[in-house]
Design a protein around this motif. Structure first.
Motif, PDB file in Angstrom:
ATOM      1  N   ASP A   6      -0.589   5.566  -4.830  1.00  0.00           N
ATOM      2  CA  ASP A   6      -1.428   4.549  -5.483  1.00  0.00           C
ATOM      3  C   ASP A   6      -2.900   5.445  -5.847  1.00  0.00           C
ATOM      4  N   VAL A   7      -3.233   6.006  -4.706  1.00  0.00           N
ATOM      5  CA  VAL A   7      -4.738   6.697  -4.858  1.00  0.00           C
ATOM      6  C   VAL A   7      -4.632   7.975  -5.455  1.00  0.00           C
ATOM      7  N   ARG A  14      -2.372  -4.154   2.809  1.00  0.00           N
ATOM      8  CA  ARG A  14      -2.207  -2.791   3.711  1.00  0.00           C
ATOM      9  C   ARG A  14      -1.343  -2.874   4.806  1.00  0.00           C
ATOM     10  N   LEU A  17      -0.546   5.259  -0.212  1.00  0.00           N
ATOM     11  CA  LEU A  17      -1.754   5.876  -0.489  1.00  0.00           C
ATOM     12  C   LEU A  17      -1.650   7.125  -1.391  1.00  0.00           C
ATOM     13  N   THR A  18      -0.288   7.712  -1.122  1.00  0.00           N
ATOM     14  CA  THR A  18      -0.070   9.046  -2.004  1.00  0.00           C
ATOM     15  C   THR A  18       0.356   8.531  -3.243  1.00  0.00           C
ATOM     16  N   GLU A  49       0.783  -1.331   0.096  1.00  0.00           N
ATOM     17  CA  GLU A  49       0.081  -0.069   0.031  1.00  0.00           C
ATOM     18  C   GLU A  49       0.949   1.268  -0.080  1.00  0.00           C
ATOM     19  N   LEU A  57       1.612   6.148   7.577  1.00  0.00           N
ATOM     20  CA  LEU A  57       1.474   7.235   6.769  1.00  0.00           C
ATOM     21  C   LEU A  57       2.073   8.358   7.224  1.00  0.00           C
ATOM     22  N   GLU A 101       2.193   1.083   4.365  1.00  0.00           N
ATOM     23  CA  GLU A 101       3.086   2.326   4.239  1.00  0.00           C
ATOM     24  C   GLU A 101       4.348   2.747   4.375  1.00  0.00           C
TER      25      GLU A 101
END
Ligand SMILES: [Zn+2]
Length: 211
Positions: A65-66, A97, A62-63, A60, A106, A100
């Motif tokens: 991938d999303v 998950r 977030l920054t 994972e 995160l 990070e």
């Protein structure tokens, strides 16, 4: 790490069809007994006898991938992996998950970005400067869901020998490593260089730009 997950299992599993912009998948959501996180495996096509299956085990980000951040190549690798599996006609992407920043979380990852931008530290030194470990990811959940899916050996989409070793230690036979090389640009070149020089990633396309 071998034997750490002996007897460990997926404690809760739910499956559905999932049509995405990149293709049609079977979504297998699960909670892992050991790390307690909810993860997702996307299965495309018929895995047959479960040998030499094309697999991406994706941590994972977030920054990237999303939100499409370009300071790392995670988002690009995620998209490329799904495309590779669909092009192949069958395969699995395991999305882990709790991974990070190679497992530091995160908030800590964003804190390392500040040190990278303000002090020029790389992805390794920015973590250790904060007293954080460089890599604490547990790949046991990936091994367990692959077993759940009947996959016994994989061709692993990765540039990281360490990831091959980690999965092997958890009982997944890795019969081949399939490179996943994303274009080098001004935004990701520092990160890719650190991955190559500090973390042992095999990035031959970077070698041509920056020996
Ligand atoms: Zn990333």
């Amino acid at each position: 790490m071998q034997g750490q997950d002996t007897g460990a299992r997926l404690v809760d599993v739910a499956e559905s069809e999932l049509v995405t912009r990149r293709g049609r998948f079977r979504a297998v959501a699960f909670r892992d007994e050991v790390d307690g996180h909810e993860h997702l495996a996307l299965v495309h096509g018929d895995l047959g006898p479960g040998t030499d299956v094309l697999v991406r085990v994706h941590s994972e980000c977030l920054t990237g991938d999303v939100f499409g951040a370009v300071r790392c190549e995670c988002g690009a690798q995620l998209a490329s992996s799904l495309d590779a599996v669909v092009t192949e006609g069958a395969g699995v992407l395991v999305y882990l998950r709790g991974h990070e920043g190679r497992g530091i979380g995160l908030v800590a990852k964003v804190r390392t970005h500040v040190l990278q931008d303000d002090q020029g530290l790389d992805t390794v030194d920015s973590a250790t400067a904060l007293g954080l470990p460089v890599d604490v990811r547990d790949f046991g959940p990936a091994a367990r869901v692959l077993r759940h899916l009947g996959v016994s050996s994989v061709r692993l989409l990765t540039n990281s020998a360490a990831k091959v070793d980690a999965l092997t230690a958890h009982g997944v036979a890795v019969t081949a490593r399939v490179p996943l090389l994303e274009p080098v640009d001004e935004h990701n070149v520092r990160y890719l260089t650190a991955k190559r020089d500090r973390l042992g990633h095999d990035l031959p396309h970077l070698d041509r730009v920056l020996p």
